[in-house]
Design a protein around this motif. Structure first.
Motif, PDB file in Angstrom:
ATOM      1  N   LEU A  96       0.847  -1.187   0.000  1.00  0.00           N
ATOM      2  CA  LEU A  96       0.000   0.000   0.000  1.00  0.00           C
ATOM      3  C   LEU A  96       0.880   1.234   0.000  1.00  0.00           C
ATOM      4  CD1 LEU A  96      -2.690   1.549   0.330  1.00  0.00           C
ATOM      5  CD2 LEU A  96      -2.442   1.248   2.803  1.00  0.00           C
ATOM      6  N   ALA A  97       0.568   2.158  -0.876  1.00  0.00           N
ATOM      7  CA  ALA A  97       1.301   3.427  -0.930  1.00  0.00           C
ATOM      8  C   ALA A  97       0.295   4.566  -0.968  1.00  0.00           C
ATOM      9  CB  ALA A  97       2.200   3.487  -2.163  1.00  0.00           C
ATOM     10  N   CYS A  98       0.623   5.652  -0.271  1.00  0.00           N
ATOM     11  CA  CYS A  98      -0.160   6.887  -0.342  1.00  0.00           C
ATOM     12  C   CYS A  98       0.772   7.997  -0.807  1.00  0.00           C
ATOM     13  CB  CYS A  98      -0.742   7.250   1.020  1.00  0.00           C
ATOM     14  SG  CYS A  98      -2.115   6.217   1.536  1.00  0.00           S
ATOM     15  N   VAL A  99       0.329   8.741  -1.784  1.00  0.00           N
ATOM     16  CA  VAL A  99       1.121   9.837  -2.321  1.00  0.00           C
ATOM     17  C   VAL A  99       0.331  11.131  -2.135  1.00  0.00           C
ATOM     18  CG1 VAL A  99       2.254  10.793  -4.345  1.00  0.00           C
ATOM     19  CG2 VAL A  99       2.232   8.318  -3.986  1.00  0.00           C
ATOM     20  N   VAL A 100       0.894  12.042  -1.367  1.00  0.00           N
ATOM     21  CA  VAL A 100       0.252  13.331  -1.107  1.00  0.00           C
ATOM     22  C   VAL A 100       0.876  14.367  -2.029  1.00  0.00           C
ATOM     23  CG1 VAL A 100      -0.225  15.118   0.608  1.00  0.00           C
ATOM     24  CG2 VAL A 100      -0.176  12.708   1.295  1.00  0.00           C
ATOM     25  N   ASP A 101       0.014  15.086  -2.759  1.00  0.00           N
ATOM     26  CA  ASP A 101       0.529  16.045  -3.728  1.00  0.00           C
ATOM     27  C   ASP A 101      -0.443  17.213  -3.861  1.00  0.00           C
ATOM     28  OD1 ASP A 101       2.705  16.466  -5.843  1.00  0.00           O
ATOM     29  OD2 ASP A 101       0.897  16.724  -7.034  1.00  0.00           O
ATOM     30  N   MET A 119       5.611   4.354 -11.301  1.00  0.00           N
ATOM     31  CA  MET A 119       6.209   3.974 -10.027  1.00  0.00           C
ATOM     32  C   MET A 119       5.628   2.689  -9.458  1.00  0.00           C
ATOM     33  SD  MET A 119       6.149   7.815  -8.376  1.00  0.00           S
ATOM     34  CE  MET A 119       6.479   7.313  -6.680  1.00  0.00           C
ATOM     35  N   TYR A 120       4.335   2.444  -9.727  1.00  0.00           N
ATOM     36  CA  TYR A 120       3.639   1.294  -9.153  1.00  0.00           C
ATOM     37  C   TYR A 120       2.896   0.532 -10.245  1.00  0.00           C
ATOM     38  CZ  TYR A 120       4.607   3.719  -4.772  1.00  0.00           C
ATOM     39  OH  TYR A 120       5.238   4.349  -3.714  1.00  0.00           O
ATOM     40  N   PRO A 121       3.615  -0.108 -11.154  1.00  0.00           N
ATOM     41  CA  PRO A 121       2.950  -0.820 -12.254  1.00  0.00           C
ATOM     42  C   PRO A 121       2.070  -1.950 -11.738  1.00  0.00           C
ATOM     43  CG  PRO A 121       5.295  -1.365 -12.149  1.00  0.00           C
ATOM     44  CD  PRO A 121       5.086  -0.221 -11.204  1.00  0.00           C
ATOM     45  N   GLY A 122       0.861  -2.033 -12.269  1.00  0.00           N
ATOM     46  CA  GLY A 122      -0.048  -3.097 -11.885  1.00  0.00           C
ATOM     47  C   GLY A 122      -0.853  -2.829 -10.630  1.00  0.00           C
ATOM     48  N   TYR A 123      -0.607  -1.701  -9.971  1.00  0.00           N
ATOM     49  CA  TYR A 123      -1.338  -1.377  -8.744  1.00  0.00           C
ATOM     50  C   TYR A 123      -2.712  -0.782  -9.079  1.00  0.00           C
ATOM     51  CZ  TYR A 123       2.432  -1.989  -5.292  1.00  0.00           C
ATOM     52  OH  TYR A 123       3.381  -2.508  -4.459  1.00  0.00           O
ATOM     53  N   ARG A 124      -3.662  -0.994  -8.175  1.00  0.00           N
ATOM     54  CA  ARG A 124      -4.935  -0.292  -8.221  1.00  0.00           C
ATOM     55  C   ARG A 124      -4.676   1.159  -7.828  1.00  0.00           C
ATOM     56  NH1 ARG A 124     -10.535  -1.016  -7.410  1.00  0.00           N
ATOM     57  NH2 ARG A 124     -11.495   0.415  -5.909  1.00  0.00           N
ATOM     58  N   ASP A 196     -10.524   5.837   5.799  1.00  0.00           N
ATOM     59  CA  ASP A 196     -11.266   4.716   5.223  1.00  0.00           C
ATOM     60  C   ASP A 196     -10.569   4.156   3.992  1.00  0.00           C
ATOM     61  OD1 ASP A 196     -13.127   5.057   7.195  1.00  0.00           O
ATOM     62  OD2 ASP A 196     -14.670   5.933   5.896  1.00  0.00           O
ATOM     63  N   ALA A 197     -10.030   5.047   3.164  1.00  0.00           N
ATOM     64  CA  ALA A 197      -9.332   4.577   1.961  1.00  0.00           C
ATOM     65  C   ALA A 197      -8.132   3.726   2.326  1.00  0.00           C
ATOM     66  CB  ALA A 197      -8.908   5.771   1.113  1.00  0.00           C
ATOM     67  N   ILE A 198      -7.389   4.146   3.331  1.00  0.00           N
ATOM     68  CA  ILE A 198      -6.198   3.397   3.747  1.00  0.00           C
ATOM     69  C   ILE A 198      -6.580   2.076   4.404  1.00  0.00           C
ATOM     70  CG2 ILE A 198      -4.254   3.406   5.364  1.00  0.00           C
ATOM     71  CD1 ILE A 198      -4.007   6.421   4.844  1.00  0.00           C
ATOM     72  N   LEU A 199      -7.514   2.121   5.348  1.00  0.00           N
ATOM     73  CA  LEU A 199      -7.855   0.917   6.109  1.00  0.00           C
ATOM     74  C   LEU A 199      -8.590  -0.115   5.272  1.00  0.00           C
ATOM     75  CD1 LEU A 199      -8.894   2.461   9.557  1.00  0.00           C
ATOM     76  CD2 LEU A 199      -6.667   1.578   8.823  1.00  0.00           C
ATOM     77  N   ASN A 200      -9.244   0.295   4.196  1.00  0.00           N
ATOM     78  CA  ASN A 200      -9.997  -0.632   3.356  1.00  0.00           C
ATOM     79  C   ASN A 200      -9.302  -0.955   2.041  1.00  0.00           C
ATOM     80  OD1 ASN A 200     -12.667  -0.993   4.858  1.00  0.00           O
ATOM     81  ND2 ASN A 200     -12.520   1.236   4.770  1.00  0.00           N
ATOM     82  N   ALA A 201      -8.081  -0.496   1.894  1.00  0.00           N
ATOM     83  CA  ALA A 201      -7.368  -0.707   0.635  1.00  0.00           C
ATOM     84  C   ALA A 201      -7.023  -2.173   0.425  1.00  0.00           C
ATOM     85  CB  ALA A 201      -6.095   0.129   0.611  1.00  0.00           C
ATOM     86  N   PRO A 203      -4.623  -5.183  -1.295  1.00  0.00           N
ATOM     87  CA  PRO A 203      -3.184  -5.276  -1.567  1.00  0.00           C
ATOM     88  C   PRO A 203      -2.853  -4.702  -2.941  1.00  0.00           C
ATOM     89  CG  PRO A 203      -4.000  -7.333  -0.644  1.00  0.00           C
ATOM     90  CD  PRO A 203      -5.208  -6.490  -0.932  1.00  0.00           C
ATOM     91  N   LYS A 204      -1.692  -4.126  -3.051  1.00  0.00           N
ATOM     92  CA  LYS A 204      -1.210  -3.501  -4.282  1.00  0.00           C
ATOM     93  C   LYS A 204      -2.130  -2.363  -4.716  1.00  0.00           C
ATOM     94  CE  LYS A 204       1.135  -5.639  -7.317  1.00  0.00           C
ATOM     95  NZ  LYS A 204       1.598  -6.474  -8.450  1.00  0.00           N
ATOM     96  N   THR A 205      -2.289  -1.409  -3.809  1.00  0.00           N
ATOM     97  CA  THR A 205      -3.074  -0.206  -4.080  1.00  0.00           C
ATOM     98  C   THR A 205      -2.219   1.020  -3.826  1.00  0.00           C
ATOM     99  OG1 THR A 205      -5.216  -1.206  -3.525  1.00  0.00           O
ATOM    100  CG2 THR A 205      -5.068   1.183  -3.361  1.00  0.00           C
ATOM    101  N   VAL A 206      -2.335   2.015  -4.684  1.00  0.00           N
ATOM    102  CA  VAL A 206      -1.708   3.310  -4.443  1.00  0.00           C
ATOM    103  C   VAL A 206      -2.826   4.350  -4.393  1.00  0.00           C
ATOM    104  CG1 VAL A 206      -1.218   3.624  -6.910  1.00  0.00           C
ATOM    105  CG2 VAL A 206      -0.028   5.026  -5.215  1.00  0.00           C
ATOM    106  N   ILE A 207      -2.798   5.177  -3.355  1.00  0.00           N
ATOM    107  CA  ILE A 207      -3.822   6.192  -3.137  1.00  0.00           C
ATOM    108  C   ILE A 207      -3.202   7.563  -3.327  1.00  0.00           C
ATOM    109  CG2 ILE A 207      -5.478   7.168  -1.498  1.00  0.00           C
ATOM    110  CD1 ILE A 207      -5.372   4.419  -0.040  1.00  0.00           C
ATOM    111  N   ALA A 208      -3.757   8.335  -4.251  1.00  0.00           N
ATOM    112  CA  ALA A 208      -3.300   9.710  -4.471  1.00  0.00           C
ATOM    113  C   ALA A 208      -4.217  10.657  -3.705  1.00  0.00           C
ATOM    114  CB  ALA A 208      -3.328  10.043  -5.956  1.00  0.00           C
TER     115      ALA A 208
END
Length: 238
Positions: A96-101, A119-124, A196-201, A203-208
């Motif tokens: 799991l990755a979170c990117v703040v921008d 950066m995260y090929p194949g991730y949701r 909620d986005a983080i806790l319910n993510a 596997p292999k998810t990146v959240i912007a």
């Protein structure tokens, strides 16, 4: 007539040939030096993302032309950070990755999504954002168009609504995503949405998480109300 050196940046851009030809035909051009954003791949950057490589090569080319030592250029690039700009947080398993921008317009969105796919090929890819009230009304449809089809899920939330109803702003965005078939959800409690986005993510998810970065206030009505920054929220839950 004095002559000068011309540095042309962006070999990969569509109009590069036009710029190069114009520089070549200029009577004051003594020498042309060409740069591409991919030249920045040889440099370590503290801020990830393809658009930051483009910014970096502009800085690198100017530094070279000014005669700044190579060691100083490299040190400057690796030590440069911008709070709230492409800040990346990952869990220990890197599932799991979170990117703040601070991305807040269509160009910024597209550049961000392209960078995250790289950066995260194949991730949701999930997106958390909102639109400000009282300005930039056309940006609402622009951001829907830039993100629909490029992300897998959108969390719509509050972002400086000022004197507009944040629920109405959110509904405008929601209608756009429904029309384009992109799944989305509205919740104007920004901290709860990020949690909620983080806790319910999966596997292999990146959240912007875009728009607010490290800002510690929200423009509501005629006031700027203190809030927890997106970065601090992400760090609390990831």
């Amino acid at each position: 007539m004095s002559r000068c050196r011309v540095a042309v940046i962006g070999r990969e851009n569509k109009r590069f040939d036009e710029v190069y030809e114009a520089a070549s035909n200029s009577p004051i051009c003594e020498k042309i030096i060409c740069y591409s954003k991919y030249d920045a791949m040889d440099y370590a950057l503290s801020i990830p993302g393809g658009f930051n490589r483009e910014n970096a090569i502009a800085a690198i080319s100017v530094a070279h032309e000014l005669g700044i030592p190579e060691e100083a250029i490299r040190e400057g690039l690796i030590s440069t950070t911008v709070p709230g700009r492409m800040e990346v947080f990952e869990n220990s398993a890197r599932e799991l990755a979170c990117v703040v921008d601070y991305a807040h317009n269509s160009m910024g969105f597209r550049e961000l999504f392209n960078s995250l796919r790289e950066m995260y090929p194949g991730y949701r890819l999930e997106l958390i954002y909102g639109c400000p009230g009282g300005k930039a009304y056309s940006r609402r449809s622009d951001l829907v168009n830039a993100s629909a089809g490029n992300v897998d899920f959108v969390w719509i939330t509050e972002e400086d609504p000022a004197n507009e109803d944040p629920d109405e702003i959110a509904r405008v965005l929601e209608r756009g995503y429904i029309e384009k078939g992109t799944p989305c959800r509205i919740n104007n409690d920004r901290e709860q949405v990020i949690r909620d986005a983080i806790l319910n993510a999966k596997p292999k998810t990146v959240i912007a998480v875009t728009g607010k970065g490290r800002e510690y206030y929200m423009h509501r009505g005629d006031e700027y109300v203190e809030i927890t920054s997106d970065v601090d929220i992400v760090k609390s839950y990831i």
